[in-house]
Design a protein around this motif. Sequence first.
Motif, PDB file in Angstrom:
ATOM      1  N   ARG A  55      31.084  26.526  -8.233  1.00  0.00           N
ATOM      2  CA  ARG A  55      30.944  25.650  -9.192  1.00  0.00           C
ATOM      3  C   ARG A  55      30.148  25.940 -10.367  1.00  0.00           C
ATOM      4  NH1 ARG A  55      29.412  21.464  -6.416  1.00  0.00           N
ATOM      5  NH2 ARG A  55      31.055  20.309  -5.905  1.00  0.00           N
ATOM      6  N   PHE A  56      29.262  26.314  -9.657  1.00  0.00           N
ATOM      7  CA  PHE A  56      27.838  26.773 -11.235  1.00  0.00           C
ATOM      8  C   PHE A  56      28.901  28.463 -11.833  1.00  0.00           C
ATOM      9  CE2 PHE A  56      25.081  30.456 -11.973  1.00  0.00           C
ATOM     10  CZ  PHE A  56      24.346  29.807 -12.724  1.00  0.00           C
ATOM     11  N   TRP A  57      29.508  29.018 -11.172  1.00  0.00           N
ATOM     12  CA  TRP A  57      30.048  29.956 -11.695  1.00  0.00           C
ATOM     13  C   TRP A  57      31.411  29.694 -12.540  1.00  0.00           C
ATOM     14  CZ3 TRP A  57      27.646  33.743 -12.384  1.00  0.00           C
ATOM     15  CH2 TRP A  57      26.426  34.517 -11.368  1.00  0.00           C
ATOM     16  N   ARG A  58      31.979  28.296 -12.538  1.00  0.00           N
ATOM     17  CA  ARG A  58      33.056  28.170 -12.953  1.00  0.00           C
ATOM     18  C   ARG A  58      32.030  27.469 -14.501  1.00  0.00           C
ATOM     19  NH1 ARG A  58      34.753  24.288  -9.804  1.00  0.00           N
ATOM     20  NH2 ARG A  58      35.579  25.290  -8.753  1.00  0.00           N
ATOM     21  N   THR A  59      31.450  26.186 -13.661  1.00  0.00           N
ATOM     22  CA  THR A  59      29.761  25.479 -15.321  1.00  0.00           C
ATOM     23  C   THR A  59      30.042  26.522 -16.623  1.00  0.00           C
ATOM     24  OG1 THR A  59      29.602  24.541 -14.147  1.00  0.00           O
ATOM     25  CG2 THR A  59      28.835  24.615 -16.273  1.00  0.00           C
ATOM     26  N   LYS A  74      31.449  30.238 -16.831  1.00  0.00           N
ATOM     27  CA  LYS A  74      32.398  30.420 -17.719  1.00  0.00           C
ATOM     28  C   LYS A  74      32.618  29.770 -18.748  1.00  0.00           C
ATOM     29  CE  LYS A  74      36.477  32.344 -16.744  1.00  0.00           C
ATOM     30  NZ  LYS A  74      37.933  32.852 -15.821  1.00  0.00           N
ATOM     31  N   ASN A  75      32.482  28.215 -18.629  1.00  0.00           N
ATOM     32  CA  ASN A  75      33.379  27.397 -19.384  1.00  0.00           C
ATOM     33  C   ASN A  75      32.730  27.173 -20.597  1.00  0.00           C
ATOM     34  OD1 ASN A  75      35.978  26.825 -17.673  1.00  0.00           O
ATOM     35  ND2 ASN A  75      34.628  24.876 -16.933  1.00  0.00           N
ATOM     36  N   GLN A  76      31.293  27.909 -19.992  1.00  0.00           N
ATOM     37  CA  GLN A  76      29.513  27.719 -21.566  1.00  0.00           C
ATOM     38  C   GLN A  76      29.058  28.759 -21.284  1.00  0.00           C
ATOM     39  OE1 GLN A  76      27.801  24.634 -19.911  1.00  0.00           O
ATOM     40  NE2 GLN A  76      28.590  22.942 -19.459  1.00  0.00           N
ATOM     41  N   LYS A  77      29.974  29.732 -21.244  1.00  0.00           N
ATOM     42  CA  LYS A  77      29.033  31.062 -21.452  1.00  0.00           C
ATOM     43  C   LYS A  77      28.857  31.275 -23.105  1.00  0.00           C
ATOM     44  CE  LYS A  77      33.789  33.535 -22.722  1.00  0.00           C
ATOM     45  NZ  LYS A  77      34.550  34.391 -22.108  1.00  0.00           N
ATOM     46  N   TYR A  78      29.740  30.486 -24.130  1.00  0.00           N
ATOM     47  CA  TYR A  78      28.772  30.998 -25.403  1.00  0.00           C
ATOM     48  C   TYR A  78      27.936  30.037 -25.496  1.00  0.00           C
ATOM     49  CZ  TYR A  78      34.125  33.051 -26.382  1.00  0.00           C
ATOM     50  OH  TYR A  78      34.336  33.845 -26.358  1.00  0.00           O
ATOM     51  N   LEU A  79      27.499  28.952 -24.687  1.00  0.00           N
ATOM     52  CA  LEU A  79      25.733  28.171 -24.770  1.00  0.00           C
ATOM     53  C   LEU A  79      25.091  29.075 -24.727  1.00  0.00           C
ATOM     54  CD1 LEU A  79      27.281  24.184 -24.421  1.00  0.00           C
ATOM     55  CD2 LEU A  79      26.970  25.737 -26.208  1.00  0.00           C
ATOM     56  N   TYR A  80      25.286  29.693 -22.996  1.00  0.00           N
ATOM     57  CA  TYR A  80      24.001  30.531 -22.314  1.00  0.00           C
ATOM     58  C   TYR A  80      24.053  31.518 -23.341  1.00  0.00           C
ATOM     59  CZ  TYR A  80      24.709  28.038 -17.866  1.00  0.00           C
ATOM     60  OH  TYR A  80      24.403  26.430 -17.496  1.00  0.00           O
ATOM     61  N   LEU A  81      24.489  32.138 -23.761  1.00  0.00           N
ATOM     62  CA  LEU A  81      24.927  33.541 -24.657  1.00  0.00           C
ATOM     63  C   LEU A  81      23.488  33.693 -25.644  1.00  0.00           C
ATOM     64  CD1 LEU A  81      28.055  35.154 -25.099  1.00  0.00           C
ATOM     65  CD2 LEU A  81      25.877  35.866 -23.592  1.00  0.00           C
ATOM     66  N   MET A  82      24.228  32.160 -26.102  1.00  0.00           N
ATOM     67  CA  MET A  82      22.700  31.248 -27.965  1.00  0.00           C
ATOM     68  C   MET A  82      22.185  31.096 -27.418  1.00  0.00           C
ATOM     69  SD  MET A  82      25.885  29.087 -29.742  1.00  0.00           S
ATOM     70  CE  MET A  82      24.487  28.331 -30.305  1.00  0.00           C
ATOM     71  N   SER A  83      21.805  30.582 -25.534  1.00  0.00           N
ATOM     72  CA  SER A  83      20.253  30.527 -25.544  1.00  0.00           C
ATOM     73  C   SER A  83      19.547  31.776 -25.090  1.00  0.00           C
ATOM     74  CB  SER A  83      19.913  29.483 -24.925  1.00  0.00           C
ATOM     75  OG  SER A  83      21.310  29.588 -23.682  1.00  0.00           O
ATOM     76  N   LEU A  84      20.228  32.566 -24.660  1.00  0.00           N
ATOM     77  CA  LEU A  84      19.493  33.848 -24.687  1.00  0.00           C
ATOM     78  C   LEU A  84      18.594  34.731 -24.841  1.00  0.00           C
ATOM     79  CD1 LEU A  84      19.794  36.175 -21.675  1.00  0.00           C
ATOM     80  CD2 LEU A  84      21.718  37.457 -22.933  1.00  0.00           C
ATOM     81  N   PRO A  85      18.822  34.666 -26.541  1.00  0.00           N
ATOM     82  CA  PRO A  85      17.670  35.182 -27.107  1.00  0.00           C
ATOM     83  C   PRO A  85      16.647  34.302 -27.487  1.00  0.00           C
ATOM     84  CG  PRO A  85      19.788  35.586 -28.431  1.00  0.00           C
ATOM     85  CD  PRO A  85      19.756  34.596 -27.614  1.00  0.00           C
ATOM     86  N   PHE A  86      16.125  32.856 -27.370  1.00  0.00           N
ATOM     87  CA  PHE A  86      15.352  31.740 -27.550  1.00  0.00           C
ATOM     88  C   PHE A  86      14.235  32.489 -26.019  1.00  0.00           C
ATOM     89  CE2 PHE A  86      18.262  30.352 -30.450  1.00  0.00           C
ATOM     90  CZ  PHE A  86      17.729  29.551 -31.348  1.00  0.00           C
TER      91      PHE A  86
END
Length: 328
Positions: A28-32, A34-46
């Motif tokens: 479930r974690f990896w599915r989430t 994968k579905n929200q990978k762009y949000l994670y990438l956007m938060s990575l610089p911060f």
Amino acid sequence: MLKAATIIPDSTPVNREKPGKSPKSRKRFWRTFKNQKYLYLMSLPFVIWVFVFSYLPLWGWTMAFQKYKPARSFFEQEWVGFEHFKTLFHDDQFLLSLRNTLAMSTMGLIAGFVFPILFAILLNEVRISFFKRFAQTISYLPHFVSWVVAAGIVTKMLSTDNGLINDLLMGLGFTHQPIQFMAQGHLFWGIVTLSDVWKETGWNAIIYLAAIAGIGPELYEAARVDGASRLRQIWHITIPGIRPTIIVLLIMSVGNLLNIGFEKQFLLGNNLVTDYSQVLDMYSLKYGLGMARYSFGTAINIFNSVISVVLLFTINGIFKRTTKESLL
């Protein structure tokens, strides 16, 4: 004859899996992810920014327990334990700076909450939209003025040579000769507090105006139907409506009680009021960096950080128990 009771074995399956995340939760974690990978990438610089500028510098706290010499490597430094902290707590100048910091920060905390809240409530009650926008814009302007310019304006207004305040006091007959405001130490704390109120009240009121705008207009309509005056509406609707905002900002402000900076005190102070203007940040710069005592300066900053964390958790716990609202 009583028949013997038949014992039926319990067929409930026993979960013998070891405690921890099950395969389903991991999927479930990896599915989430994968579905929200762009949000994670956007938060990575911060996240990287916070790590580099907030957590990585904590390694420098080791300097407070060393007799730090810039020319030596980390493993060549001489470790002295809590020697710098002992020196710090036995220094009269440190205790004086701590007193000034607590006094000015407490006065600024009280005034910095009372005046913006009152200003936001009064501004919200204005019904002439043009005057409301004009007053709101004018109140913002001092915030964008640097403290260098603001200190010059305050010094000129309090000057004994054609200063506005002295001319006004003498014109009204309250005094017969100019008062040397900037040369009297017992007035310095009040001057700094009022200067900060003048500069930041309009800006700090923005968040309270936004909180007031979020209150449902049907509450005010129901209160008017019941015959409540505007003062009663403020007391029973507006103030309770912005109470969560007030509590959150108060908790954050108490956590930064010792971190009041040094710009105001440095620019408004002089040699005649040093005993009232020196705060912990100025003490750290003067007796730490100014004298190349880097370990001693680090010890001062650690003290500030530890006290700030203690104050934050203390005030958060108090509000959590009393009002059921908290930051953490």
